[in-house]
Write a protein that holds these residues in place. Structure first.
Motif, short mmCIF file in Angstrom:
data_model
loop_
_atom_site.label_atom_id
_atom_site.label_comp_id
_atom_site.label_asym_id
_atom_site.label_seq_id
_atom_site.Cartn_x
_atom_site.Cartn_y
_atom_site.Cartn_z
N THR A 283 -7.48 -6.38 -10.07
CA THR A 283 -6.95 -7.23 -11.52
C THR A 283 -6.40 -8.33 -11.33
OG1 THR A 283 -4.82 -6.08 -11.15
CG2 THR A 283 -6.65 -4.72 -12.28
N GLN B 268 -10.35 -5.87 -21.93
CA GLN B 268 -10.12 -5.68 -20.63
C GLN B 268 -11.43 -5.00 -20.07
OE1 GLN B 268 -6.58 -5.88 -19.04
NE2 GLN B 268 -7.17 -7.09 -20.77
N THR C 85 -10.93 -1.87 -17.71
CA THR C 85 -9.68 -1.24 -17.35
C THR C 85 -9.18 -0.42 -18.20
OG1 THR C 85 -8.40 -3.27 -17.87
CG2 THR C 85 -9.46 -3.17 -15.59
N TYR D 2 -10.40 2.49 -14.02
CA TYR D 2 -11.85 1.68 -14.24
C TYR D 2 -12.67 2.54 -14.82
CZ TYR D 2 -9.85 -1.99 -11.11
OH TYR D 2 -8.92 -2.70 -10.27
#
Length: 258
Positions: free
Chosen positions: A94, A117, A128, A148
């Protein structure tokens, strides 16, 4: 898709030509201190890496990190940092973790996440979902990280839950996306104070009931503050009628998932 359980949260995912190492803890047995003061005082990791790990690691093309800051050696330890740095393995993470990892000389490739995301990932997408790594005071002190969802053409959709308890957000996510394969932490880790900081026996069974796909349990029998054993989980899954969908691999075991 093939998934090899290495140890604790460390797995290798085979997606076509890619071999993705997830949350590597590569230290020898007993390198790290206990994680509780009044119980479970064995040093960590509790077990060595399984036979064949070195050969499996030599095939790795990428690394994926769910979280790594605030002392989470069981998801990225010094041995793994040295191994990744020496080989300059592309490390996917990330944007939050990217500066921390780049400062350690790693070949960081932060995800370019959109408002949902979501980011491109080997011809598909990676999404995510925030983790909740404990509640209350303990939760405020923890590094929570992300899970994930990998959706790659020609492969089963795969949800890597990361270090999290089972929350309403995760329940809704599983109902909506119904990943075909999920990897969840099952050790029921806890410190001397506070409740569980990852899923334990009951929450793994609940997750498996919510999911229509197969569920792989890891984070077992490798860190001293994780009391749930493989045998306990297997017995509970059998009693609940979930044994066919809840997979509990041994360290080193390779699963093939169509």
């Amino acid at each position: 898709m093939k998934i090899q359980q290495i140890r604790n949260a460390t797995i290798i995912i085979e997606l076509g030509a890619q071999r993705i190492l997830v949350d590597p803890m590569l230290a020898a047995k007993g390198v790290f201190p206990p994680l509780r003061l009044f119980a479970a005082r064995r040093r960590n990791p509790l077990v060595e890496l399984p036979d064949g790990t070195d050969a499996a690691l030599e095939t790795v093309t990428h690394c994926l990190i769910t979280h790594c800051q605030k002392g989470h050696f069981d998801h990225l330890d010094r041995a793994a940092i040295r191994w990744l740095r020496a080989r300059q393995i592309p490390l996917i993470c990330t944007p939050h973790d990217a500066p921390y990892l780049a400062a350690r000389g790693l070949n960081v490739q932060p995800l370019e996440l959109d408002a949902q995301q979501c980011a491109p990932f080997f011809g598909g997408t990676i999404r995510t979902l925030a983790c909740t790594h404990g509640r209350g005071l303990i939760g405020r002190l923890m590094e929570h990280g992300v899970g994930y969802l990998l959706e790659v053409p020609g492969e089963p959709s795969l949800y890597l839950a990361g270090d999290t308890i089972l929350t309403s957000r995760i329940r809704d996510f599983v109902r909506r996306h119904q990943p075909q394969v999920s990897v969840v932490p099952a050790g029921g880790a806890r410190f001397d104070l506070g409740g569980e900081i990852i899923m334990g026996l009951d929450e793994v069974l609940e997750f498996t009931r919510l999911s229509e796909g197969r569920v792989i349990a890891n984070h077992l029998e490798a860190i001293s503050h994780c009391p749930v054993s493989r045998e306990q989980l297997a017995q509970a899954a059998s009693a609940a009628g979930l044994a066919r969908r809840l997979l509990i691999p041994d360290d080193g075991q390779l699963l093939t998932l169509s």
